[in-house]
Design a protein around this motif. Structure first.
Motif, PDB file in Angstrom:
ATOM      1  N   ALA A   1      11.029   1.084 -18.092  1.00  0.00           N
ATOM      2  CA  ALA A   1      10.320   1.576 -19.281  1.00  0.00           C
ATOM      3  C   ALA A   1      10.430   0.577 -20.428  1.00  0.00           C
ATOM      4  N   ARG A   2      11.630   0.019 -20.591  1.00  0.00           N
ATOM      5  CA  ARG A   2      11.825  -0.943 -21.684  1.00  0.00           C
ATOM      6  C   ARG A   2      11.071  -2.242 -21.417  1.00  0.00           C
TER       7      ARG A   2
ATOM      8  N   ALA B   1      13.929   5.824 -23.349  1.00  0.00           N
ATOM      9  CA  ALA B   1      14.475   4.500 -23.007  1.00  0.00           C
ATOM     10  C   ALA B   1      13.941   3.444 -23.966  1.00  0.00           C
ATOM     11  N   ARG B   2      12.636   3.542 -24.258  1.00  0.00           N
ATOM     12  CA  ARG B   2      12.042   2.553 -25.157  1.00  0.00           C
ATOM     13  C   ARG B   2      12.552   2.714 -26.581  1.00  0.00           C
TER      14      ARG B   2
ATOM     15  N   GLY C   1       7.051  -0.958 -18.967  1.00  0.00           N
ATOM     16  CA  GLY C   1       6.394   0.289 -19.329  1.00  0.00           C
ATOM     17  C   GLY C   1       6.030   1.178 -18.170  1.00  0.00           C
ATOM     18  N   GLU C   2       5.656   0.608 -17.036  1.00  0.00           N
ATOM     19  CA  GLU C   2       5.203   1.409 -15.899  1.00  0.00           C
ATOM     20  C   GLU C   2       5.787   0.858 -14.603  1.00  0.00           C
TER      21      GLU C   2
ATOM     22  N   VAL D   1      14.873   3.424 -14.156  1.00  0.00           N
ATOM     23  CA  VAL D   1      13.710   3.972 -14.879  1.00  0.00           C
ATOM     24  C   VAL D   1      13.733   3.474 -16.318  1.00  0.00           C
ATOM     25  N   ALA D   2      14.903   3.602 -16.936  1.00  0.00           N
ATOM     26  CA  ALA D   2      15.018   3.181 -18.335  1.00  0.00           C
ATOM     27  C   ALA D   2      14.725   1.686 -18.474  1.00  0.00           C
TER      28      ALA D   2
ATOM     29  N   ARG E   1       0.822  -1.212   0.000  1.00  0.00           N
ATOM     30  CA  ARG E   1       0.000   0.000   0.000  1.00  0.00           C
ATOM     31  C   ARG E   1       0.858   1.266   0.000  1.00  0.00           C
ATOM     32  N   CYS E   2       2.108   1.144  -0.490  1.00  0.00           N
ATOM     33  CA  CYS E   2       3.014   2.304  -0.483  1.00  0.00           C
ATOM     34  C   CYS E   2       2.815   3.211  -1.693  1.00  0.00           C
ATOM     35  N   GLY E   3       2.056   2.737  -2.678  1.00  0.00           N
ATOM     36  CA  GLY E   3       1.918   3.513  -3.914  1.00  0.00           C
ATOM     37  C   GLY E   3       3.087   3.242  -4.843  1.00  0.00           C
ATOM     38  N   ALA E   4       2.881   3.517  -6.116  1.00  0.00           N
ATOM     39  CA  ALA E   4       3.929   3.269  -7.122  1.00  0.00           C
ATOM     40  C   ALA E   4       4.646   4.565  -7.451  1.00  0.00           C
ATOM     41  N   HIS E   5       5.932   4.479  -7.674  1.00  0.00           N
ATOM     42  CA  HIS E   5       6.636   5.605  -8.300  1.00  0.00           C
ATOM     43  C   HIS E   5       7.797   5.072  -9.116  1.00  0.00           C
ATOM     44  N   TRP E   6       8.220   5.866 -10.095  1.00  0.00           N
ATOM     45  CA  TRP E   6       9.376   5.484 -10.891  1.00  0.00           C
ATOM     46  C   TRP E   6      10.580   5.315  -9.973  1.00  0.00           C
TER      47      TRP E   6
ATOM     48  N   GLN F   1      17.990   6.451 -12.349  1.00  0.00           N
ATOM     49  CA  GLN F   1      17.619   6.775 -13.727  1.00  0.00           C
ATOM     50  C   GLN F   1      17.796   5.564 -14.638  1.00  0.00           C
TER      51      GLN F   1
ATOM     52  N   GLY G   1       5.380   9.805   2.834  1.00  0.00           N
ATOM     53  CA  GLY G   1       5.235   9.669   1.386  1.00  0.00           C
ATOM     54  C   GLY G   1       4.638   8.339   0.965  1.00  0.00           C
ATOM     55  N   CYS G   2       4.870   7.305   1.791  1.00  0.00           N
ATOM     56  CA  CYS G   2       4.388   5.957   1.472  1.00  0.00           C
ATOM     57  C   CYS G   2       3.117   5.627   2.259  1.00  0.00           C
TER      58      CYS G   2
ATOM     59  N   ARG H   1       3.721  19.604   6.809  1.00  0.00           N
ATOM     60  CA  ARG H   1       3.299  18.201   6.734  1.00  0.00           C
ATOM     61  C   ARG H   1       2.324  18.011   7.884  1.00  0.00           C
TER      62      ARG H   1
ATOM     63  N   ASN I   1       0.973  12.440  -1.610  1.00  0.00           N
ATOM     64  CA  ASN I   1       1.975  11.367  -1.633  1.00  0.00           C
ATOM     65  C   ASN I   1       1.685  10.395  -2.775  1.00  0.00           C
ATOM     66  N   TRP I   2       2.415   9.274  -2.785  1.00  0.00           N
ATOM     67  CA  TRP I   2       2.338   8.349  -3.925  1.00  0.00           C
ATOM     68  C   TRP I   2       0.975   7.697  -4.051  1.00  0.00           C
ATOM     69  N   ASN I   3       0.186   7.724  -3.006  1.00  0.00           N
ATOM     70  CA  ASN I   3      -1.193   7.240  -3.103  1.00  0.00           C
ATOM     71  C   ASN I   3      -2.181   8.366  -3.397  1.00  0.00           C
TER      72      ASN I   3
END
Lengths: 338, 338
Positions: free
Chosen positions: A121-122, B121-122, A125-126, A117-118, A105-110, A114, A187-188, B11, B318-320
């Protein structure tokens, strides 16, 4: 509330930016060894206390029951960069608990990294919740819930038994009363509790030495510390300060970053805990200050001192690799030990 | 050198971080309309003066000779996010000058835009100099060299005629003497000159009004301003402050960000120029202050005021997507106009 300037950022020969902040260094009795700026107003330590938040994972027996080794324990204490082996490690933690990424339940982030991330993405995708820098901590919370045989769905909420236990651990180590008016959302999405720097420094002195923790908690602290200092790449990632400092010093130094310019750490052999907060939230300044504090309190060989210098006075380079400036910790503003 | 706290980061109900800074607002005669903190010590404006650095591109006739429209001119003033249309536009500028990306000396970096990172990247795997946020400015410099019929190889060096001309333009607009001891190297390797905020504010009042610039320079300024305010996406990118503010206000507001917490801008109808520097280099604070300054000096309708509020007091999620805090510009610290 006028904290001193602790770091200057130079471009060419001129000061371009300045960072103010506060620093507390304490021993395991809670005695102040160094106090600069405001160390008594509560601040949010954010991810800098992840190793304390991970204590229940060991203390409850969950880590043993699931066969966790150093990598898994380091990930439970980590703000990782979302690189492939971090994601694989967190996936392994969840699998051992009979769960998968859907439970997070922390949520997604890139990913922070870096290159990660690449790669994401390859490949897919997410990013997913597994790439969230807190996914190891969340996997740890889930494992505690499973070990206790309680519903894990709301493991992140302040009222859930897992978060109540984390809160009790933080109160025990810091000696600070974590009243509701000091609670915010991290943040999470788990609670973050505002705690004075002097209490955080005391907590990390106890975490680093085991002193005043009781035998179970002291053993858990020692095990998490050993895991982080033996697997520092899992605590952060490629090129990150936490990783490189613990690679350099091994068991002699524990450090952990938190968002908004926080750093906490322990020097176990010296019996000291460290807590740093930059007023403006700048991580670049907090880590330079941490490096300067290590240089001040840890006995260093010449090679170690040389290796540490690039963290105390990092050179800034531009996109062509030209040297354009540097960070300068205001060492003269660091008073001698009390 | 004790600049006031201009922005607080909350915060929950507690202040987590604080940003100090200085602000100058001036009219086209150079009279101070507002001065907070230290507005006389030179600071590096970085990319906030790109529109001034682009004046020679128009003044020399290079832009006309190459058939540049608003998009190309906006890109010459841009710190773009490296999205596909930014890259295509810069490529077009270079092609029209008979050049390609190999001529750029800004260095490569991954796009600012996370989705653009994923796309690069892709597609190609690695970023190029075209993705550098300064690639449009550099393309503009190259076009000036070509229009002048001079070798463009060293267009980025301080001694090159293009950079000498840029320096003369900056001296003309700011009225500041750009001595060598005020020169450093920018992120993209061209010179950056330290200039007091009060001079930068004066320069942008002149840029916004054409006053005291001479007819050629005034026309060039008007043309660049029109290009940026008509094509604000090309000045920054999706979701960026510069883009959204200029989309909101059109020709009534020009704003441009610079690294290390700088913002410059102009309110042409009010005849005012604005220059902001956060002590600690925080862009999040500089843009909130810019929004507050616009709200103070630009007559606003109710809908405009409401639209501006989310930039003056941005909500932090936040991320959520949970609301975890906000930024608060210390409006009470902004004195009324002098």
């Amino acid at each position: 509330m006028n904290n001193p300037i602790l770091v200057e950022v130079l471009r060419g020969s001129l000061v371009e930016s300045r960072h103010r902040g506060a620093v507390a260094v304490a021993d395991a009795d809670g005695a102040a060894v160094l106090a600069m700026g405001d160390v008594t107003t509560p601040i949010f330590p954010r991810s800098a206390v992840k190793a304390l938040q991970a204590l229940p994972l060991v203390e409850t027996g969950a880590a043993d029951a699931l066969g966790f080794g150093d990598e898994e324990l380091a990930l439970a204490c980590a703000s990782h960069s979302g690189e492939a082996e971090h994601v694989a490690g967190v996936t392994r933690m969840l699998t051992k608990a009979g769960l998968d990424a859907a439970a997070l339940r922390c949520g997604a982030h890139w990913p922070m990294s870096q290159s990660a991330v690449a790669m994401v993405a390859r490949a897919t995708g997410e990013p997913s919740a597994l790439h969230n820098n807190c996914s190891g901590k969340h996997a740890g919370f889930l494992c505690v819930a499973c070990a206790k045989g309680i519903d894990h769905a709301d493991y992140w909420r302040p009222q859930h038994p897992v978060q109540r236990e984390v809160r009790a651990v933080l109160e025990d180590l810091t000696g600070a009363a974590l009243s509701e008016d000091r609670r915010a959302i991290d943040g999470c999405s788990v609670p973050t509790w505002a705690i004075p720097l002097q209490n955080l420094a005391h907590a990390f002195a106890k975490f680093g030495t085991g002193r005043d923790l009781g035998p179970e908690r002291a053993r858990a602290a020692a095990r998490l510390r050993a895991a982080c200092t033996q697997k520092p790449w899992h605590v952060a990632g490629t090129g990150r300060f936490c990783t490189e400092i613990m690679q350099l010093f091994g068991a002699r130094v524990f450090v952990k970053t938190g968002a908004e310019g926080v750093y906490c750490g322990a020097l176990p052999e010296q019996g000291l805990g460290i807590a740093i907060k930059c007023d403006d939230g700048a991580g670049r300044a907090a880590q330079a200050i941490m490096a300067a504090i290590i240089a001040r309190f840890l006995p260093l060989g010449d090679a170690e001192r040389a290796a540490l210098t690039r963290f105390v006075h990092p050179i800034l380079r531009n996109w062509n690799g030209f040297e354009v400036g540097s960070l300068r910790v205001m060492d003269r503003n660091l008073p001698p030990p009390l």
